[in-house]
Design a protein around this motif. Structure first.
Motif, PDB file in Angstrom:
ATOM      1  N   PHE A   7       0.820  -1.313   0.055  1.00  0.00           N
ATOM      2  CA  PHE A   7      -0.149   0.032  -0.004  1.00  0.00           C
ATOM      3  C   PHE A   7       0.868   1.136   0.058  1.00  0.00           C
ATOM      4  O   PHE A   7       2.072   1.129   0.204  1.00  0.00           O
ATOM      5  N   ASP A   8       0.246   2.439  -0.451  1.00  0.00           N
ATOM      6  CA  ASP A   8       0.801   3.670  -0.421  1.00  0.00           C
ATOM      7  C   ASP A   8      -0.175   4.947  -0.012  1.00  0.00           C
ATOM      8  O   ASP A   8      -1.063   4.551  -0.212  1.00  0.00           O
ATOM      9  N   THR A   9       0.244   5.932   0.434  1.00  0.00           N
ATOM     10  CA  THR A   9      -0.479   7.100   0.957  1.00  0.00           C
ATOM     11  C   THR A   9       0.156   8.236   0.165  1.00  0.00           C
ATOM     12  O   THR A   9       1.228   8.493   0.242  1.00  0.00           O
ATOM     13  N   LEU A  34       3.522 -11.801  -5.026  1.00  0.00           N
ATOM     14  CA  LEU A  34       3.366 -11.386  -6.294  1.00  0.00           C
ATOM     15  C   LEU A  34       1.962 -10.695  -6.643  1.00  0.00           C
ATOM     16  O   LEU A  34       0.827 -11.320  -5.765  1.00  0.00           O
ATOM     17  N   PRO A  35       1.819  -9.780  -7.206  1.00  0.00           N
ATOM     18  CA  PRO A  35       0.331  -9.056  -7.325  1.00  0.00           C
ATOM     19  C   PRO A  35      -0.775 -10.193  -7.905  1.00  0.00           C
ATOM     20  O   PRO A  35      -0.467 -10.793  -8.968  1.00  0.00           O
ATOM     21  N   THR A  36      -1.583 -10.045  -7.625  1.00  0.00           N
ATOM     22  CA  THR A  36      -2.956 -10.679  -8.222  1.00  0.00           C
ATOM     23  C   THR A  36      -3.943  -9.759  -9.211  1.00  0.00           C
ATOM     24  O   THR A  36      -4.590 -10.262  -9.819  1.00  0.00           O
ATOM     25  N   GLY A  37      -3.537  -8.623  -8.995  1.00  0.00           N
ATOM     26  CA  GLY A  37      -4.454  -7.501  -9.923  1.00  0.00           C
ATOM     27  C   GLY A  37      -5.796  -7.038  -9.202  1.00  0.00           C
ATOM     28  O   GLY A  37      -6.069  -6.134  -9.605  1.00  0.00           O
ATOM     29  N   ARG A  38      -5.872  -7.607  -8.001  1.00  0.00           N
ATOM     30  CA  ARG A  38      -7.029  -7.000  -7.072  1.00  0.00           C
ATOM     31  C   ARG A  38      -6.460  -5.800  -6.449  1.00  0.00           C
ATOM     32  O   ARG A  38      -5.199  -5.751  -5.699  1.00  0.00           O
ATOM     33  N   ALA A 154      -0.517   7.461  -5.674  1.00  0.00           N
ATOM     34  CA  ALA A 154      -0.577   6.290  -4.854  1.00  0.00           C
ATOM     35  C   ALA A 154      -0.845   5.117  -5.480  1.00  0.00           C
ATOM     36  O   ALA A 154       0.072   4.061  -5.281  1.00  0.00           O
ATOM     37  N   LEU A 155      -1.752   4.916  -6.477  1.00  0.00           N
ATOM     38  CA  LEU A 155      -1.807   3.930  -7.153  1.00  0.00           C
ATOM     39  C   LEU A 155      -0.806   3.215  -7.940  1.00  0.00           C
ATOM     40  O   LEU A 155      -0.300   2.181  -8.138  1.00  0.00           O
ATOM     41  N   LEU A 156      -0.370   4.432  -8.886  1.00  0.00           N
ATOM     42  CA  LEU A 156       0.827   4.155  -9.888  1.00  0.00           C
ATOM     43  C   LEU A 156       2.188   3.687  -8.995  1.00  0.00           C
ATOM     44  O   LEU A 156       2.774   2.727  -9.363  1.00  0.00           O
ATOM     45  N   ASP A 157       2.280   4.504  -7.795  1.00  0.00           N
ATOM     46  CA  ASP A 157       3.345   4.121  -7.046  1.00  0.00           C
ATOM     47  C   ASP A 157       3.252   2.810  -6.510  1.00  0.00           C
ATOM     48  O   ASP A 157       4.221   2.087  -6.117  1.00  0.00           O
ATOM     49  N   CYS A 158       2.031   2.301  -6.088  1.00  0.00           N
ATOM     50  CA  CYS A 158       1.808   0.815  -5.503  1.00  0.00           C
ATOM     51  C   CYS A 158       2.263   0.073  -6.677  1.00  0.00           C
ATOM     52  O   CYS A 158       3.069  -1.193  -6.646  1.00  0.00           O
ATOM     53  N   LYS A 159       1.826   0.101  -7.893  1.00  0.00           N
ATOM     54  CA  LYS A 159       2.189  -0.585  -9.117  1.00  0.00           C
ATOM     55  C   LYS A 159       3.692  -0.889  -9.409  1.00  0.00           C
ATOM     56  O   LYS A 159       4.142  -1.922  -9.719  1.00  0.00           O
ATOM     57  N   LEU A 160       4.499   0.475  -9.289  1.00  0.00           N
ATOM     58  CA  LEU A 160       5.839   0.334  -9.347  1.00  0.00           C
ATOM     59  C   LEU A 160       6.596  -0.220  -8.445  1.00  0.00           C
ATOM     60  O   LEU A 160       7.581  -1.152  -8.465  1.00  0.00           O
ATOM     61  N   LEU A 161       6.069   0.123  -7.118  1.00  0.00           N
ATOM     62  CA  LEU A 161       6.667  -0.589  -5.923  1.00  0.00           C
ATOM     63  C   LEU A 161       6.421  -2.231  -6.007  1.00  0.00           C
ATOM     64  O   LEU A 161       7.372  -2.894  -5.430  1.00  0.00           O
ATOM     65  N   ALA A 162       5.294  -2.848  -6.386  1.00  0.00           N
ATOM     66  CA  ALA A 162       5.198  -4.097  -6.773  1.00  0.00           C
ATOM     67  C   ALA A 162       6.323  -4.856  -7.438  1.00  0.00           C
ATOM     68  O   ALA A 162       6.875  -5.839  -7.077  1.00  0.00           O
ATOM     69  N   GLU A 163       6.681  -4.295  -8.602  1.00  0.00           N
ATOM     70  CA  GLU A 163       7.619  -4.608  -9.394  1.00  0.00           C
ATOM     71  C   GLU A 163       8.939  -4.519  -8.683  1.00  0.00           C
ATOM     72  O   GLU A 163       9.857  -5.317  -8.952  1.00  0.00           O
TER      73      GLU A 163
END
Length: 226
Positions: A7-9, A34-38, A154-163
């Motif tokens: 998560f990110d804020t 690993l991200p599930t996409g949810r 926050a959402l884009l940062d989460c996706k980058l952080l997941a990678e």
């Protein structure tokens, strides 16, 4: 399978103790890291102003959140997504934990225990001591595309952080460990089946000569190394 949440804020400032509030929260569900996409994502009205110097960082103004819910109205959904005891992954996690727990305290919700905290900044510092370990720096180091990151989101940062998290945990090569796997193998012995006829393959002198000529074209063969 093991569920966790990354998560990110985004906030109105750097310190919740000075009355700063959460204005955006995003969460990604992970299974076995690993991200599930949810995911879950909310812009939030902070019930206060947003300083200009902070707007320059994340680009979120009061006009963007004027019609958005206050934190109280999304708290239950957020708590449900975070789960009761899953590990919670964030970059500079004490910052995000501090802000979320301050918001939860305002509305009589229990805090997130620090025992659930996974801080990717600390992971990166241990792996790359003395080097820049911001999210941008880690993305560049791992060759992760940053072209969409023109401001904090926050959402884009989460996706980058997941990678980034996948790289930090070795997720792209998950399970590739000979030392850990060697005990899983057993030595198989060959026993001829009585219903099969063994056929011997005979190699001619010409075939042996062609094979020898082929091997001589290989430079420094390892089978000849002393």
């Amino acid at each position: 399978m093991s569920r966790s949440v990354l998560f990110d804020t985004e906030t109105t400032g750097l310190d919740h103790r000075e009355g700063h509030r959460v204005i955006e929260v995003a969460c990604l569900e992970l299974f076995n890291d690993l991200p599930t996409g949810r995911h879950l994502h909310h812009l939030i009205h902070p019930e206060r102003d947003i300083p200009d110097e902070v707007i320059r960082i994340h680009g979120i103004t009061l006009d963007h959140v004027r019609e958005k819910p206050i934190f109280k109205l999304i708290a239950e959904e957020l708590i449900a997504f975070l789960g009761p005891d899953e590990m919670l992954v964030a970059h500079n996690a004490p910052f995000d934990f501090g802000f979320l727990n301050a918001e939860f305290a305002r509305h009589a919700h229990p805090p997130l225990p620090v025992t659930r905290m996974v801080d990717t900044l600390m992971m990166a510092k241990k792996r790359f001591p003395g080097m820049p370990n911001s999210l941008d720096a880690l993305c560049r180091r791992f060759g992760i595309d940053l072209s969409a990151r023109t401001a904090h989101n926050a959402l884009l940062d989460c996706k980058l952080l997941a990678e980034v998290y996948i790289e930090l945990t070795g997720g792209r090569q998950r399970g590739l460990s000979l030392a850990a796997s060697v005990e899983a193998f057993t030595v198989a012995t060959y026993e001829p089946r009585p219903d099969r006829t063994i056929r011997h393959v005979m190699v001619s002198e010409a075939e042996l000569a062609r094979h020898t000529a082929f091997l001589e074209r290989i430079k420094a063969p390892i089978w000849l190394a002393s």
